[in-house]
Structure formats: structure tokens, C-alpha cells
Design an enzyme around this catalytic site. Structure first.
Site, short mmCIF file in Angstrom:
data_model
loop_
_atom_site.label_atom_id
_atom_site.label_comp_id
_atom_site.label_asym_id
_atom_site.label_seq_id
_atom_site.Cartn_x
_atom_site.Cartn_y
_atom_site.Cartn_z
CD GLU A 18 11.79 -11.85 -3.73
OE1 GLU A 18 12.14 -10.93 -2.96
OE2 GLU A 18 11.63 -13.03 -3.36
CD GLU A 36 8.85 -16.95 1.19
OE1 GLU A 36 9.98 -16.45 1.31
OE2 GLU A 36 7.83 -16.25 1.03
#
Ligand SMILES: *[C@@H]1O[C@H](CO)[C@@H](O)[C@H](O)[C@H]1NC(C)=O
Ligand SMILES: *[C@@H]1O[C@H](CO)[C@@H](O)[C@H](O)[C@H]1NC(C)=O
Ligand SMILES: *[C@@H]1O[C@H](CO)[C@@H](O)[C@H](O)[C@H]1NC(C)=O
Length: 256
Positions: free
Chosen positions: A147, A237
Site C-alpha cells: 500500500e 479517512e
């Protein structure tokens, strides 16, 4: 919206919230996306409300809207308020570029521009690009072998994944003309690299994201000729705070 929270089953997320399924698709261009995985496909982008961590909220709600085309990209915004565990992600509101999966080594460039804002600063959230890669070109969208995150800001003292016991970055680097603290660690079996803006927000960001991969190839032995890029997203987020508005006046990203 406590009543709707109570009816939503816990979702076990392996990673930072890419949805595995896209069940709730809207058709009207201006309809607000308010349910857990409410989704809209527009202009080559997937827009997701994506409340993947809602089970750790005690209350709250969130709605995301498509605000129209912006250059060859899109504009979108989201209004949210979340209470509950201050250390867990409740949602990853994002726009994901639709593209044909390719090996990272076969990608020539990843030019992107984004312009974003939050209307207050007393919340806990990041604003970040999120990219997964895998040796398997058919791998699910929700995780990968690697990631790559690019954090344009963090609010409220949240931290990227790190295996450092001191919480220190492994390097402070300049990539694509911007300064970054680089963190790394594991999320399950997935190796996570997070380039984090060390100071003020990069509210207006233009870069070739391939330069971040080039850095990882050179400095971290990232195996680009074995890794397919799976997903390419930008968003925020959300941990706790609000009511607050996240506005993206332009997000444009190409995979060349
Ligand atoms: C990943 O998400 C895209 C939507 O952007 C979808 O078309 C594709 O089928 C998904 N791939 C997998 C392997 O789930
Ligand atoms: C890693 O990055 C730093 C900072 O950009 C650079 O000075 C160093 O030479 C790099 N190391 C390797 C092995 O490429
Ligand atoms: C930010 O936006 C939210 C949602 O629209 C609103 O409720 C709040 O009052 C705004 N806060 C400020 C400081 O503008």
C-alpha cells in the site's frame, strides 16, 4: 443516526477501507450518497461514501455528493460527524480513478492534481492518496501486497502505520518537489509505505505519483516489475469530529 448504526453489521476491513462490493449505486447525478457503501460512477471515477469502520462509532453520519466535472477530473464534497473511538477510522470517503490494471513498471506516469479543503481543524482525520499493488492482477480491491499512501495533511495527531517503536519516520525526503516524512509498517501481511506532509496542509497538490514509486524502487527495493497497480484513490479517512465539511474542488488523476 443511531438507529441506522444499530442495524449495520460490523465490517471487517483488512485495509484502509476500499469497499469489496459496491451494492448501492445511485443514478441521479446530484443525489447525496449517505448509506454505508453508497457509490456513484462518474467521468471515469468511482465516488464512495464508504463507512467501512462505522462499527466503532457510537453515533454519527456522513453524506457525500458529486459536485460535477472539474477539468478532466471531478469535484466532490462530504459532510460528516463521528463520535466514538478516537483512534479508529470510521470512513474513507474517496474518489477512485478507473483504469486498466498494469504492472507498476509499465506505468510511465501518474500525473495528478487535487485541490481540497476542510472547513475546520479540530477533528481527527487525514487527507490522502491510497494505492494498492499486488502480484495478482485479479486481486480484490480491498488490499494488496503493498500500500502506498500520500498524506497531504493529518489533523488531530493521528499516525500512519509504523513498525518503529519510537514512531519516527524512516526517512525525510523530497519527492515530486514536496517534502515528506516516510513511515513504513505492516497492515496484516500488507507492507504499507506512507509519505506524510511534515507541516502545513498541501491543499493544492500537483505531482507525478510515479515518482513515489520510483523512490520506493530505488530506496526500498520495491519490486515494480512484479506488482500490478490495483486501485488509485484520493480522499479522507475520518476518525472523529464534526460536523465538518470536506470539499474537493478538483481531483484529476491519469494512469499513463
Ligand atoms: C474493483 O473495483 C472496480 C470498480 O472500480 C470493479 O469494476 C472491479 O470489478 C473490482 N475488482 C475486483 C477484483 O473486485
Ligand atoms: C534514499 O533516499 C535518500 C534521500 O532521498 C538518498 O539520499 C539516498 O541516497 C537513498 N538511498 C538509496 C539506497 O537509494
Ligand atoms: C463546517 O461545515 C459543517 C457542515 O456543513 C457545518 O455544520 C459547520 O457549521 C461548518 N463549520 C464552520 C466552522 O464553518
Amino acid at each position: 443516526m443511531l438507529s441506522s448504526l444499530a442495524t449495520i453489521a460490523a465490517f471487517v476491513a483488512v485495509a484502509h477501507g476500499a469497499a469489496t462490493g459496491l451494492p448501492s449505486r445511485t443514478t441521479a447525478a446530484d443525489a447525496a450518497l449517505c448509506s454505508q457503501y453508497a457509490y456513484q460512477s462518474v467521468n471515469g471515477y468511482d465516488l464512495l461514501n464508504n463507512l467501512w469502520g462505522i462499527s466503532t462509532a457510537t453515533s454519527g453520519s456522513q453524506c457525500t455528493t458529486y459536485d460535477g466535472p472539474a477539468g478532466s477530473g471531478i469535484a466532490f464534497s462530504s459532510t460528516w460527524t463521528w463520535q466514538g473511538d478516537q483512534n479508529t477510522v470510521k470512513s474513507y470517503i474517496y474518489a477512485g480513478r478507473q483504469f486498466q490494471r498494469k504492472k507498476v513498471s509499465d506505468i510511465r506516469s501518474l500525473p495528478t492534481t487535487v485541490e481540497w479543503s476542510y472547513n475546520r481543524t479540530d477533528h481527527r482525520a487525514n487527507v490522502a492518496y491510497d494505492i494498492f499493488t499486488s502480484t495478482d492482477p485479479d486481486h480484490a480491491n480491498s488490499s494488496g501486497d503493498f500500500e502506498l499512501m500520500i498524506w497531504l495533511h493529518r489533523y488531530g495527531g493521528i499516525w500512519p502505520i509504523t513498525s518503529s517503536s519510537t514512531g519516527s519516520p524512516i526517512a525525510t525526503v523530497t519527492v515530486a518537489g514536496y517534502s515528506w516524512d516516510l513511515y513504513t509498517g505492516y497492515n496484516g501481511a500488507m507492507r504499507v509505505y506512507s509519505f506524510v506532509a511534515p507541516n502545513g496542509p498541501y491543499n493544492s497538490f500537483t505531482a507525478d505519483v510515479k515518482e513515489f514509486f520510483n523512490y520506493l524502487v530505488k530506496n526500498e527495493s520495491f519490486p515494480e516489475s512484479q506488482q500490478y497497480m490495483l486501485i488509485y484513490q484520493f480522499g479522507t479517512e475520518a476518525f472523529v469530529g464534526g460536523p465538518i465539511k470536506f470539499g474537493v474542488s478538483k481531483f484529476q488523476a491519469e494512469v499513463n
